[in-house]
Design an enzyme around this catalytic site. Structure first.
Site, PDB file in Angstrom:
ATOM      1  N   GLN A  17     -37.816 -33.416  -1.924  1.00  0.00           N
ATOM      2  CA  GLN A  17     -38.932 -32.733  -1.273  1.00  0.00           C
ATOM      3  C   GLN A  17     -40.207 -32.579  -2.094  1.00  0.00           C
ATOM      4  O   GLN A  17     -41.310 -32.818  -1.594  1.00  0.00           O
ATOM      5  CB  GLN A  17     -38.478 -31.329  -0.804  1.00  0.00           C
ATOM      6  N   GLU A 139     -35.189 -26.409  -5.329  1.00  0.00           N
ATOM      7  CA  GLU A 139     -36.027 -25.321  -4.807  1.00  0.00           C
ATOM      8  C   GLU A 139     -35.643 -23.916  -5.285  1.00  0.00           C
ATOM      9  O   GLU A 139     -36.427 -23.212  -5.911  1.00  0.00           O
ATOM     10  CB  GLU A 139     -35.970 -25.373  -3.269  1.00  0.00           C
ATOM     11  N   ASP A 168     -40.586 -26.405  -4.152  1.00  0.00           N
ATOM     12  CA  ASP A 168     -40.757 -27.836  -3.887  1.00  0.00           C
ATOM     13  C   ASP A 168     -42.154 -28.150  -3.350  1.00  0.00           C
ATOM     14  O   ASP A 168     -42.960 -28.802  -4.006  1.00  0.00           O
ATOM     15  CB  ASP A 168     -39.717 -28.302  -2.856  1.00  0.00           C
ATOM     16  N   GLY A 247     -51.243  -6.658  -2.028  1.00  0.00           N
ATOM     17  CA  GLY A 247     -52.643  -6.398  -2.376  1.00  0.00           C
ATOM     18  C   GLY A 247     -52.951  -4.914  -2.437  1.00  0.00           C
ATOM     19  O   GLY A 247     -52.047  -4.088  -2.510  1.00  0.00           O
ATOM     20  N   GLY A 248     -54.216  -4.590  -2.401  1.00  0.00           N
ATOM     21  CA  GLY A 248     -54.646  -3.199  -2.543  1.00  0.00           C
ATOM     22  C   GLY A 248     -54.645  -2.420  -1.236  1.00  0.00           C
ATOM     23  O   GLY A 248     -54.991  -1.235  -1.226  1.00  0.00           O
TER      24      GLY A 248
HETATM   25  N1  COA Z   1     -33.501 -48.354  -8.691  1.00  0.00           N
HETATM   26  C1  COA Z   1     -32.527 -48.087  -9.584  1.00  0.00           C
HETATM   27  N2  COA Z   1     -32.245 -46.865 -10.033  1.00  0.00           N
HETATM   28  C2  COA Z   1     -32.994 -45.853  -9.540  1.00  0.00           C
HETATM   29  C3  COA Z   1     -34.023 -46.051  -8.608  1.00  0.00           C
HETATM   30  C4  COA Z   1     -34.265 -47.378  -8.173  1.00  0.00           C
HETATM   31  N3  COA Z   1     -35.217 -47.669  -7.284  1.00  0.00           N
HETATM   32  N4  COA Z   1     -34.570 -44.858  -8.299  1.00  0.00           N
HETATM   33  C5  COA Z   1     -33.899 -43.947  -9.021  1.00  0.00           C
HETATM   34  N5  COA Z   1     -32.955 -44.526  -9.769  1.00  0.00           N
HETATM   35  C6  COA Z   1     -32.018 -43.899 -10.707  1.00  0.00           C
HETATM   36  C7  COA Z   1     -32.699 -43.107 -11.772  1.00  0.00           C
HETATM   37  O1  COA Z   1     -33.197 -43.957 -12.746  1.00  0.00           O
HETATM   38  C8  COA Z   1     -31.539 -42.244 -12.238  1.00  0.00           C
HETATM   39  O2  COA Z   1     -30.719 -42.993 -13.101  1.00  0.00           O
HETATM   40  P1  COA Z   1     -30.128 -42.452 -14.520  1.00  0.00           P
HETATM   41  O3  COA Z   1     -29.650 -41.053 -14.277  1.00  0.00           O
HETATM   42  O4  COA Z   1     -29.036 -43.420 -14.803  1.00  0.00           O
HETATM   43  O5  COA Z   1     -31.205 -42.510 -15.505  1.00  0.00           O
HETATM   44  C9  COA Z   1     -30.738 -42.014 -10.979  1.00  0.00           C
HETATM   45  O6  COA Z   1     -31.257 -42.934 -10.013  1.00  0.00           O
HETATM   46  C10 COA Z   1     -30.757 -40.626 -10.379  1.00  0.00           C
HETATM   47  O7  COA Z   1     -32.025 -40.024 -10.447  1.00  0.00           O
HETATM   48  P2  COA Z   1     -32.139 -38.436 -10.506  1.00  0.00           P
HETATM   49  O8  COA Z   1     -33.542 -38.056 -10.466  1.00  0.00           O
HETATM   50  O9  COA Z   1     -31.342 -37.939 -11.680  1.00  0.00           O
HETATM   51  O10 COA Z   1     -31.429 -38.002  -9.129  1.00  0.00           O
HETATM   52  P3  COA Z   1     -30.341 -36.882  -8.836  1.00  0.00           P
HETATM   53  O11 COA Z   1     -30.022 -37.025  -7.412  1.00  0.00           O
HETATM   54  O12 COA Z   1     -29.209 -36.910  -9.794  1.00  0.00           O
HETATM   55  O13 COA Z   1     -31.147 -35.493  -9.088  1.00  0.00           O
HETATM   56  C11 COA Z   1     -32.912 -33.926  -8.724  1.00  0.00           C
HETATM   57  C12 COA Z   1     -32.024 -34.999  -8.126  1.00  0.00           C
HETATM   58  C13 COA Z   1     -33.927 -33.521  -7.681  1.00  0.00           C
HETATM   59  C14 COA Z   1     -32.072 -32.705  -9.135  1.00  0.00           C
HETATM   60  C15 COA Z   1     -33.645 -34.491  -9.965  1.00  0.00           C
HETATM   61  O14 COA Z   1     -34.284 -35.700  -9.615  1.00  0.00           O
HETATM   62  C16 COA Z   1     -34.645 -33.527 -10.585  1.00  0.00           C
HETATM   63  O15 COA Z   1     -34.297 -32.563 -11.263  1.00  0.00           O
HETATM   64  N6  COA Z   1     -35.957 -33.837 -10.390  1.00  0.00           N
HETATM   65  C17 COA Z   1     -37.027 -33.076 -10.976  1.00  0.00           C
HETATM   66  C18 COA Z   1     -37.247 -31.748 -10.294  1.00  0.00           C
HETATM   67  C19 COA Z   1     -37.468 -31.884  -8.820  1.00  0.00           C
HETATM   68  O16 COA Z   1     -38.344 -32.564  -8.348  1.00  0.00           O
HETATM   69  N7  COA Z   1     -36.668 -31.123  -8.087  1.00  0.00           N
HETATM   70  C20 COA Z   1     -36.915 -30.886  -6.692  1.00  0.00           C
HETATM   71  C21 COA Z   1     -36.349 -31.867  -5.804  1.00  0.00           C
HETATM   72  S1  COA Z   1     -36.851 -31.426  -4.185  1.00  0.00           S
END
Ligand code: COA
Length: 415
Positions: A17, A139, A168, A247-248
């Site tokens: 998101q 979030e 988010d 607020g106030g």
């Molecule tokens: N091709 C190949 N690999 C890809 C890719 C693509 N097009 N796009 C993503 N990936 C890989 C990433 O490189 C990562 O690999 P690695 O862990 O081996 O390095 C993997 O996919 C997973 O990415 P990640 O961001 O860790 O996803 P997740 O589902 O495990 O975590 C979140 C999701 C949201 C918790 C995390 O991305 C996060 O903390 N983001 C930052 C904060 C944020 O935006 N949070 C709010 C989300 S609404």
């Protein structure tokens, strides 16, 4: 008519998101947003909270309008070559991967700068530098770590998260501002830069008034507009303030006619000082206009519970819309508690494009929230979200890839 960000190319590496809200806004302002998704899988939200089997979820469609989608395995060497071309040709790379993911993929900020010194790299992360910088964040974690949860809810209950997605979507908004500001600076310097919006920081920014209150509390020991005053003790941290106004001008949520069976038959009522006389007249307490216990804002503070319960006797005799109509005649600030059903059906929101009906090839018609920012010279036209990989060939062709090369990439499952 042209759009404010016409000609700006965004390499959109966002998912879930926070990042997608940011790039959707940029797309609404006219940027060409190319969303890169994992081959075969796509953004995880395509499949989350589905209401129709096999069809992109509303979660996905409502966050990814006006974008193009390409699939690409960016861990594959051939995929990395495509990514390098995209970095060369785009103005901004936006990502919200878990910390370190882009580095692990081989695309550190230093490498990106080498490939394209004009590139702006914009990231959402859960936390800025510090003890939690490596944590994954969603979030509600941000709402809790940014100060919102400890200050939301009622005094006698646990901390509460809010329905507004301040962690988010709130961070996405902050990041979008960072990006357009960096684009503006690049006009003068010719250089790109790194933009970071941490979710904890964005939530705290939106909770600014609570850090204000923390310092007021430390100095004075009480906060007279909080519901804890005058009967309860204050601790050493800002308490939950129920529905008190931040607020106030004191405010509270009051029951309206029908509250017994309609969970949203309520109104927010603000006892704004300049209209105190009008409030007293409307509720039939004219003596409060001159009574020294009620006549001034300061005198009223210890009596807010009595005042709001007297006003509620009046609001309970009116529907929230009747109360709103009467109170607005006297410029008394108030607002009905609107349900999502009422908002979805509100014609004025449809007329301004804040609520929009969109047609989608596999799901059919659905409602979404349009661009909340209206610009006279850059009108928003909300276009449906892309299907997974819908624009892969189109984008590759624009990068100079021929049909055979595209077929090779497809056969190797790189796209
Ligand atoms: N091709 C190949 N690999 C890809 C890719 C693509 N097009 N796009 C993503 N990936 C890989 C990433 O490189 C990562 O690999 P690695 O862990 O081996 O390095 C993997 O996919 C997973 O990415 P990640 O961001 O860790 O996803 P997740 O589902 O495990 O975590 C979140 C999701 C949201 C918790 C995390 O991305 C996060 O903390 N983001 C930052 C904060 C944020 O935006 N949070 C709010 C989300 S609404």
């Amino acid at each position: 008519m042209g759009k404010a960000l016409d000609g700006v190319k965004i390499l959109d590496f966002t998912h879930v998101q926070s990042g997608p809200t940011c790039t959707q806004l940029l797309a609404w302002f006219g940027a060409d947003v190319i969303k890169v998704e994992k081959a075969g899988e796509g953004d995880a939200t395509r499949g989350q909270l589905r209401d129709i089997d096999g069809v992109d979820s509303l979660y996905f469609t409502m966050l990814n309008h006006n974008k193009r989608s390409i699939t690409l395995d960016t861990k594959n060497p051939k995929g990395k070559e495509v990514l390098i071309e995209l970095i060369k040709q785009c103005d901004v790379l936006v990502e919200n991967f878990a910390p370190g993911a882009l580095d692990r993929m081989g695309f550190s900020w230093e490498r990106i700068q080498q490939i394209n010194p004009r590139m702006i790299m914009a990231s959402v992360k859960g936390f800025g530098p510090g003890p939690y910088e490596d944590c994954k964040v969603y979030e509600n974690v941000a709402q809790c770590a940014g100060g919102a949860a400890s200050t939301t809810g009622f005094d006698d209950g646990p901390p509460l998260v809010t329905g507004a997605q301040i962690g988010d979507s709130g961070t996405g908004l902050h990041l979008a501002l960072g990006i357009v500001t960096a684009l503006f600076q690049r006009e003068k310097t010719g250089r790109g830069q790194k933009v970071l919006a941490a979710m904890q920081d964005a939530v705290l920014n939106l909770c600014r008034v609570k850090l204000r209150d923390q310092q007021r509390l430390a100095r004075r020991g009480v906060m007279e507009e909080y519901p804890q005053y005058p009967d309860k003790e204050f601790g050493d941290a800002v308490p939950r303030a129920g529905n008190a106004s931040g607020g106030g001008q004191p405010g509270w949520i009051l029951k309206c006619k029908g509250w017994q069976h309609d969970p949203n038959a309520y109104i927010y009522f603000i006892t704004q000082a300049p209209v105190w006389g009008a409030i007293c007249k409307v509720i039939g307490e004219e003596s409060w206009i001159t009574d020294p216990s009620y006549a001034t804002p300061k005198a009223r503070l210890p009596h807010l519970k009595t005042i709001f319960s007297r006003i509620e006797e009046w609001t309970k005799t009116k529907t929230k819309f009747e109360a709103m109509e009467i109170l607005n005649k006297y410029d008394i600030p108030c607002g009905p508690i609107l349900s999502m059903k009422e908002i979805a059906e509100e014609p004025a929101l449809r007329a301004t494009g804040t609520v929009v009906e969109v047609d989608h090839p596999t799901r059919g018609k659905y409602l979404t929230v349009g661009n909340p920012i209206k610009m006279s010279d850059s009108e928003t036209e909300v276009k449906r979200s892309p299907l997974l990989g819908e624009h892969t060939e189109e984008v590759l062709a624009q990068l100079g890839y021929g049909k055979d090369q595209i077929e090779e990439l497809r056969a190797a499952k790189v796209i």
